[in-house]
Motif scaffolding. Structure first.
Motif, PDB file in Angstrom:
ATOM      1  N   PRO A   1      17.237   6.780   1.113  1.00  0.00           N
ATOM      2  CA  PRO A   1      18.043   7.709   1.278  1.00  0.00           C
ATOM      3  C   PRO A   1      19.107   7.177   2.737  1.00  0.00           C
ATOM      4  CG  PRO A   1      15.973   8.479   1.877  1.00  0.00           C
ATOM      5  CD  PRO A   1      15.699   6.828   0.889  1.00  0.00           C
ATOM      6  N   VAL A   2      18.336   6.614   3.459  1.00  0.00           N
ATOM      7  CA  VAL A   2      18.871   6.439   4.212  1.00  0.00           C
ATOM      8  C   VAL A   2      20.238   5.710   3.996  1.00  0.00           C
ATOM      9  CG1 VAL A   2      19.262   5.563   6.899  1.00  0.00           C
ATOM     10  CG2 VAL A   2      17.105   7.673   5.825  1.00  0.00           C
TER      11      VAL A   2
ATOM     12  N   ASP B   1       0.815  -1.050  -0.164  1.00  0.00           N
ATOM     13  CA  ASP B   1      -0.069   0.734   0.421  1.00  0.00           C
ATOM     14  C   ASP B   1       1.039   0.984  -0.039  1.00  0.00           C
ATOM     15  OD1 ASP B   1       1.146  -0.195   2.313  1.00  0.00           O
ATOM     16  OD2 ASP B   1      -0.695   0.085   3.077  1.00  0.00           O
ATOM     17  N   TRP B   2       0.136   2.228   0.014  1.00  0.00           N
ATOM     18  CA  TRP B   2       0.984   3.924   0.207  1.00  0.00           C
ATOM     19  C   TRP B   2       2.666   3.794   1.424  1.00  0.00           C
ATOM     20  CZ3 TRP B   2       0.811   7.723   3.704  1.00  0.00           C
ATOM     21  CH2 TRP B   2      -0.656   7.627   4.344  1.00  0.00           C
ATOM     22  N   ARG B   3       1.618   3.210   2.536  1.00  0.00           N
ATOM     23  CA  ARG B   3       2.738   3.611   3.462  1.00  0.00           C
ATOM     24  C   ARG B   3       4.098   2.620   2.433  1.00  0.00           C
ATOM     25  NH1 ARG B   3      -2.845   2.399   5.256  1.00  0.00           N
ATOM     26  NH2 ARG B   3      -3.080   4.608   6.746  1.00  0.00           N
ATOM     27  N   GLY B   4       3.498   1.443   2.426  1.00  0.00           N
ATOM     28  CA  GLY B   4       5.136   1.255   2.067  1.00  0.00           C
ATOM     29  C   GLY B   4       5.438   1.352   1.586  1.00  0.00           C
ATOM     30  N   VAL B   5       5.623   2.503   0.158  1.00  0.00           N
ATOM     31  CA  VAL B   5       6.214   2.912  -0.684  1.00  0.00           C
ATOM     32  C   VAL B   5       6.692   3.624   0.073  1.00  0.00           C
ATOM     33  CG1 VAL B   5       5.551   4.468  -2.403  1.00  0.00           C
ATOM     34  CG2 VAL B   5       4.489   2.548  -2.691  1.00  0.00           C
ATOM     35  N   PHE B   6       5.812   4.500   0.833  1.00  0.00           N
ATOM     36  CA  PHE B   6       6.620   5.993   1.956  1.00  0.00           C
ATOM     37  C   PHE B   6       7.660   5.098   2.144  1.00  0.00           C
ATOM     38  CE2 PHE B   6       3.640   8.293  -0.012  1.00  0.00           C
ATOM     39  CZ  PHE B   6       4.244   9.141  -0.391  1.00  0.00           C
ATOM     40  N   VAL B   7       7.744   4.009   2.998  1.00  0.00           N
ATOM     41  CA  VAL B   7       8.471   3.794   3.498  1.00  0.00           C
ATOM     42  C   VAL B   7       9.787   3.232   3.639  1.00  0.00           C
ATOM     43  CG1 VAL B   7       9.215   1.284   5.114  1.00  0.00           C
ATOM     44  CG2 VAL B   7       7.119   2.328   6.149  1.00  0.00           C
ATOM     45  N   ILE B   8       9.601   2.569   2.027  1.00  0.00           N
ATOM     46  CA  ILE B   8      10.706   2.793   1.244  1.00  0.00           C
ATOM     47  C   ILE B   8      11.960   3.435   0.908  1.00  0.00           C
ATOM     48  CG2 ILE B   8      11.386   1.712  -1.567  1.00  0.00           C
ATOM     49  CD1 ILE B   8       9.096  -0.662  -1.456  1.00  0.00           C
TER      50      ILE B   8
ATOM     51  N   ILE C   1      26.005   3.911   2.499  1.00  0.00           N
ATOM     52  CA  ILE C   1      26.729   3.048   1.747  1.00  0.00           C
ATOM     53  C   ILE C   1      28.476   4.118   1.445  1.00  0.00           C
ATOM     54  CG2 ILE C   1      26.995   2.958  -1.052  1.00  0.00           C
ATOM     55  CD1 ILE C   1      24.490   1.923  -0.281  1.00  0.00           C
ATOM     56  N   ILE C   2      27.671   5.104   1.109  1.00  0.00           N
ATOM     57  CA  ILE C   2      28.456   6.248   1.149  1.00  0.00           C
ATOM     58  C   ILE C   2      29.679   6.877   2.097  1.00  0.00           C
ATOM     59  CG2 ILE C   2      28.910   9.288   0.232  1.00  0.00           C
ATOM     60  CD1 ILE C   2      25.967   8.755  -1.256  1.00  0.00           C
ATOM     61  N   PHE C   3      29.098   7.106   3.647  1.00  0.00           N
ATOM     62  CA  PHE C   3      30.115   7.085   4.409  1.00  0.00           C
ATOM     63  C   PHE C   3      30.604   6.399   4.731  1.00  0.00           C
ATOM     64  CE2 PHE C   3      30.880   6.278   9.292  1.00  0.00           C
ATOM     65  CZ  PHE C   3      31.232   7.487   9.190  1.00  0.00           C
ATOM     66  N   MET C   4      30.631   5.053   4.366  1.00  0.00           N
ATOM     67  CA  MET C   4      31.385   3.590   4.610  1.00  0.00           C
ATOM     68  C   MET C   4      32.299   3.824   3.039  1.00  0.00           C
ATOM     69  SD  MET C   4      30.113   2.593   7.223  1.00  0.00           S
ATOM     70  CE  MET C   4      30.255   0.625   7.633  1.00  0.00           C
ATOM     71  N   THR C   5      32.033   3.769   1.992  1.00  0.00           N
ATOM     72  CA  THR C   5      32.445   3.681   0.985  1.00  0.00           C
ATOM     73  C   THR C   5      33.821   4.489   0.392  1.00  0.00           C
ATOM     74  OG1 THR C   5      31.175   4.142  -0.725  1.00  0.00           O
ATOM     75  CG2 THR C   5      31.430   1.969  -0.322  1.00  0.00           C
ATOM     76  N   VAL C   6      33.088   6.275   0.960  1.00  0.00           N
ATOM     77  CA  VAL C   6      34.327   6.989   0.085  1.00  0.00           C
ATOM     78  C   VAL C   6      35.155   7.531   1.451  1.00  0.00           C
ATOM     79  CG1 VAL C   6      33.949   9.520  -0.047  1.00  0.00           C
ATOM     80  CG2 VAL C   6      32.179   8.557  -0.816  1.00  0.00           C
ATOM     81  N   PRO C   7      36.569   7.751   0.409  1.00  0.00           N
ATOM     82  CA  PRO C   7      37.600   7.658   1.561  1.00  0.00           C
ATOM     83  C   PRO C   7      37.410   9.091   2.640  1.00  0.00           C
ATOM     84  CG  PRO C   7      38.349   7.770  -0.657  1.00  0.00           C
ATOM     85  CD  PRO C   7      36.507   7.307  -0.243  1.00  0.00           C
ATOM     86  N   GLU C   8      37.969   9.517   3.550  1.00  0.00           N
ATOM     87  CA  GLU C   8      37.870  10.527   3.970  1.00  0.00           C
ATOM     88  C   GLU C   8      38.925  11.312   3.766  1.00  0.00           C
ATOM     89  OE1 GLU C   8      38.099  12.659   8.343  1.00  0.00           O
ATOM     90  OE2 GLU C   8      37.147  10.113   7.980  1.00  0.00           O
ATOM     91  N   ARG C   9      39.136  12.601   3.301  1.00  0.00           N
ATOM     92  CA  ARG C   9      40.237  13.168   2.535  1.00  0.00           C
ATOM     93  C   ARG C   9      41.039  14.002   3.950  1.00  0.00           C
ATOM     94  NH1 ARG C   9      38.493  16.237  -2.782  1.00  0.00           N
ATOM     95  NH2 ARG C   9      38.445  14.378  -4.131  1.00  0.00           N
ATOM     96  N   LYS C  10      41.884  14.091   3.855  1.00  0.00           N
ATOM     97  CA  LYS C  10      43.121  14.080   5.243  1.00  0.00           C
ATOM     98  C   LYS C  10      43.582  15.725   4.311  1.00  0.00           C
ATOM     99  CE  LYS C  10      42.935  10.889   7.479  1.00  0.00           C
ATOM    100  NZ  LYS C  10      41.493  10.999   8.907  1.00  0.00           N
ATOM    101  N   GLY C  11      44.075  16.783   5.532  1.00  0.00           N
ATOM    102  CA  GLY C  11      44.411  17.719   4.621  1.00  0.00           C
ATOM    103  C   GLY C  11      43.509  18.520   4.187  1.00  0.00           C
ATOM    104  N   LEU C  12      42.639  18.903   3.763  1.00  0.00           N
ATOM    105  CA  LEU C  12      41.946  19.836   3.635  1.00  0.00           C
ATOM    106  C   LEU C  12      41.541  21.223   4.505  1.00  0.00           C
ATOM    107  CD1 LEU C  12      38.497  17.612   2.297  1.00  0.00           C
ATOM    108  CD2 LEU C  12      40.927  18.937   0.743  1.00  0.00           C
ATOM    109  N   ASP C  13      40.801  22.551   4.446  1.00  0.00           N
ATOM    110  CA  ASP C  13      40.817  23.323   4.619  1.00  0.00           C
ATOM    111  C   ASP C  13      39.924  22.640   5.476  1.00  0.00           C
ATOM    112  OD1 ASP C  13      42.766  24.240   3.070  1.00  0.00           O
ATOM    113  OD2 ASP C  13      41.715  25.183   1.516  1.00  0.00           O
ATOM    114  N   ALA C  14      39.988  23.926   6.828  1.00  0.00           N
ATOM    115  CA  ALA C  14      38.862  23.155   8.179  1.00  0.00           C
ATOM    116  C   ALA C  14      37.833  24.650   7.426  1.00  0.00           C
ATOM    117  CB  ALA C  14      39.371  24.595   9.041  1.00  0.00           C
TER     118      ALA C  14
END
Length: 184
Positions: free
Chosen positions: A19-20, A7-14, A25-38
Protein backbone atom coordinates in the motif's frame (compact mmCIF):
# COMPACT_ATOMS: atom_id res chain seq x y z
CA UNK A 1 1.74 -20.23 -2.06
CA UNK A 2 3.62 -17.36 -0.45
CA UNK A 3 4.73 -19.39 2.56
CA UNK A 4 6.79 -21.70 0.35
CA UNK A 5 8.94 -18.70 -0.62
CA UNK A 6 9.08 -16.86 2.70
CA UNK A 7 7.72 -17.09 6.23
CA UNK A 8 4.72 -15.18 7.60
CA UNK A 9 6.88 -12.22 8.53
CA UNK A 10 7.98 -11.82 4.92
CA UNK A 11 4.37 -11.97 3.76
CA UNK A 12 3.42 -9.20 6.18
CA UNK A 13 6.40 -7.09 5.11
CA UNK A 14 5.18 -7.38 1.51
CA UNK A 15 1.64 -6.55 2.63
CA UNK A 16 2.97 -3.47 4.44
CA UNK A 17 5.09 -2.29 1.50
CA UNK A 18 2.39 -2.77 -1.17
CA UNK A 19 0.00 0.00 0.00
CA UNK A 20 2.89 2.38 0.59
CA UNK A 21 4.16 1.71 -2.93
CA UNK A 22 0.65 2.20 -4.34
CA UNK A 23 0.35 5.50 -2.45
CA UNK A 24 3.66 6.73 -3.83
CA UNK A 25 2.67 5.76 -7.38
CA UNK A 26 -0.67 7.55 -7.04
CA UNK A 27 1.00 10.64 -5.52
CA UNK A 28 3.56 10.77 -8.32
CA UNK A 29 1.24 10.08 -11.28
CA UNK A 30 -2.12 11.69 -10.48
CA UNK A 31 -2.07 15.37 -11.42
CA UNK A 32 -2.98 17.94 -8.80
CA UNK A 33 -6.17 19.79 -9.55
CA UNK A 34 -6.03 23.55 -9.32
CA UNK A 35 -9.01 25.68 -8.45
CA UNK A 36 -10.93 23.18 -6.38
CA UNK A 37 -13.01 24.36 -3.48
CA UNK A 38 -11.11 24.76 -0.25
CA UNK A 39 -11.80 22.09 2.35
CA UNK A 40 -14.61 22.90 4.74
CA UNK A 41 -13.68 24.48 8.03
CA UNK A 42 -13.60 22.21 11.06
CA UNK A 43 -16.70 23.82 12.60
CA UNK A 44 -18.63 23.30 9.35
CA UNK A 45 -17.64 19.65 9.37
CA UNK A 46 -18.74 19.29 13.01
CA UNK A 47 -22.09 20.98 12.18
CA UNK A 48 -22.53 18.56 9.28
CA UNK A 49 -21.84 15.63 11.58
CA UNK A 50 -24.36 17.05 14.04
CA UNK A 51 -26.91 17.09 11.22
CA UNK A 52 -26.34 13.41 10.65
CA UNK A 53 -26.58 12.49 14.33
CA UNK A 54 -29.79 14.48 14.80
CA UNK A 55 -31.49 12.92 11.77
CA UNK A 56 -34.39 10.64 12.67
CA UNK A 57 -33.72 8.57 9.55
CA UNK A 58 -30.15 7.94 10.73
CA UNK A 59 -31.41 6.69 14.09
CA UNK A 60 -33.94 4.43 12.40
CA UNK A 61 -31.35 2.77 10.16
CA UNK A 62 -28.09 2.90 12.13
CA UNK A 63 -29.10 0.34 14.80
CA UNK A 64 -30.19 -2.15 12.10
CA UNK A 65 -26.99 -1.64 10.13
CA UNK A 66 -24.83 -1.90 13.26
CA UNK A 67 -26.63 -4.99 14.51
CA UNK A 68 -26.41 -6.89 11.24
CA UNK A 69 -22.80 -5.88 10.73
CA UNK A 70 -21.86 -6.83 14.29
CA UNK A 71 -23.71 -10.15 14.11
CA UNK A 72 -22.09 -11.10 10.85
CA UNK A 73 -18.63 -10.08 11.93
CA UNK A 74 -19.12 -12.18 15.06
CA UNK A 75 -20.24 -15.14 12.95
CA UNK A 76 -17.33 -14.78 10.57
CA UNK A 77 -14.61 -14.11 13.11
CA UNK A 78 -15.70 -16.09 16.17
CA UNK A 79 -18.17 -18.78 15.23
CA UNK A 80 -17.61 -20.00 11.68
CA UNK A 81 -14.08 -21.41 12.08
CA UNK A 82 -14.82 -23.53 15.15
CA UNK A 83 -18.15 -24.64 13.64
CA UNK A 84 -16.44 -25.80 10.46
CA UNK A 85 -13.82 -27.64 12.51
CA UNK A 86 -15.95 -29.14 15.31
CA UNK A 87 -19.37 -29.70 13.73
CA UNK A 88 -18.62 -30.05 10.03
CA UNK A 89 -15.41 -31.98 10.75
CA UNK A 90 -13.31 -30.01 8.27
CA UNK A 91 -9.53 -30.02 8.39
CA UNK A 92 -7.56 -26.74 8.52
CA UNK A 93 -7.44 -26.34 4.74
CA UNK A 94 -11.19 -26.85 4.39
CA UNK A 95 -11.89 -24.43 7.25
CA UNK A 96 -9.71 -21.81 5.55
CA UNK A 97 -11.43 -22.44 2.22
CA UNK A 98 -14.89 -21.99 3.72
CA UNK A 99 -13.84 -18.84 5.56
CA UNK A 100 -12.69 -17.59 2.16
CA UNK A 101 -16.12 -18.48 0.74
CA UNK A 102 -17.75 -16.44 3.49
CA UNK A 103 -15.58 -13.48 2.57
CA UNK A 104 -16.37 -13.97 -1.11
CA UNK A 105 -20.10 -14.02 -0.28
CA UNK A 106 -19.65 -10.78 1.64
CA UNK A 107 -17.83 -9.09 -1.25
CA UNK A 108 -20.37 -10.44 -3.75
CA UNK A 109 -23.07 -8.98 -1.54
CA UNK A 110 -21.45 -5.56 -1.57
CA UNK A 111 -21.29 -5.50 -5.35
CA UNK A 112 -24.57 -7.19 -6.15
CA UNK A 113 -26.70 -5.34 -3.64
CA UNK A 114 -25.28 -2.00 -4.70
CA UNK A 115 -26.06 -2.86 -8.31
CA UNK A 116 -29.54 -4.19 -7.53
CA UNK A 117 -30.43 -1.28 -5.24
CA UNK A 118 -29.29 1.21 -7.86
CA UNK A 119 -31.39 -0.48 -10.56
CA UNK A 120 -34.43 -0.70 -8.29
CA UNK A 121 -34.05 2.96 -7.30
CA UNK A 122 -34.41 3.86 -10.99
CA UNK A 123 -37.85 2.25 -11.04
CA UNK A 124 -38.96 3.83 -7.77
CA UNK A 125 -38.07 1.18 -5.17
CA UNK A 126 -36.44 2.88 -2.21
CA UNK A 127 -33.12 1.88 -0.71
CA UNK A 128 -34.70 1.24 2.69
CA UNK A 129 -37.10 -1.24 1.06
CA UNK A 130 -34.20 -3.04 -0.62
CA UNK A 131 -32.30 -3.21 2.66
CA UNK A 132 -35.35 -4.45 4.54
CA UNK A 133 -36.00 -7.22 2.01
CA UNK A 134 -32.35 -8.28 2.00
CA UNK A 135 -32.26 -8.52 5.78
CA UNK A 136 -35.59 -10.37 5.82
CA UNK A 137 -34.39 -12.92 3.28
CA UNK A 138 -31.20 -13.37 5.25
CA UNK A 139 -32.94 -13.85 8.58
CA UNK A 140 -35.30 -16.43 7.07
CA UNK A 141 -32.25 -18.26 5.71
CA UNK A 142 -30.53 -18.18 9.09
CA UNK A 143 -33.72 -19.42 10.74
CA UNK A 144 -33.92 -22.29 8.25
CA UNK A 145 -30.30 -23.20 8.99
CA UNK A 146 -31.01 -23.17 12.71
CA UNK A 147 -34.09 -25.36 12.30
CA UNK A 148 -32.16 -27.78 10.10
CA UNK A 149 -29.49 -28.15 12.78
CA UNK A 150 -32.10 -28.66 15.50
CA UNK A 151 -34.26 -31.09 13.50
CA UNK A 152 -31.65 -33.27 11.84
CA UNK A 153 -28.25 -34.62 12.66
CA UNK A 154 -25.73 -31.84 11.95
CA UNK A 155 -23.63 -34.06 9.68
CA UNK A 156 -26.62 -34.62 7.37
CA UNK A 157 -27.34 -30.93 6.94
CA UNK A 158 -23.86 -29.45 6.56
CA UNK A 159 -24.21 -28.63 2.85
CA UNK A 160 -27.64 -27.10 3.40
CA UNK A 161 -26.39 -25.10 6.36
CA UNK A 162 -23.34 -23.86 4.47
CA UNK A 163 -25.51 -22.68 1.60
CA UNK A 164 -27.93 -20.93 3.96
CA UNK A 165 -25.09 -19.35 5.95
CA UNK A 166 -23.50 -18.02 2.76
CA UNK A 167 -26.85 -16.62 1.63
CA UNK A 168 -27.33 -15.09 5.07
CA UNK A 169 -23.97 -13.38 4.84
CA UNK A 170 -24.58 -12.33 1.26
CA UNK A 171 -27.87 -10.61 2.00
CA UNK A 172 -27.85 -9.57 5.65
CA UNK A 173 -24.28 -8.44 5.89
CA UNK A 174 -24.88 -5.95 3.14
CA UNK A 175 -28.61 -5.28 3.03
CA UNK A 176 -28.94 -2.58 5.63
CA UNK A 177 -25.53 -1.14 4.80
CA UNK A 178 -26.46 -0.89 1.11
CA UNK A 179 -29.65 0.91 2.03
CA UNK A 180 -27.80 3.48 4.10
CA UNK A 181 -25.00 4.11 1.63
CA UNK A 182 -27.20 4.78 -1.39
CA UNK A 183 -29.93 6.64 0.49
CA UNK A 184 -30.49 10.23 -0.58
Amino acid sequence: MALTVTDWRGVFVILAIAPVAASVIIFMTVPERKGLDAPAALMDQIRGLGGIYTSSLFWKLAPVAMTTLAANMAIQSLWAGPWFRDIAGFDRDAVAAHLLYITMAMVAGFFSLGFVADRLARVGVGAVTVGTWCCSIALVGLGMATLAVMALHPKLTIKINLLLIYLFLLFCYNGSDAAITIMK
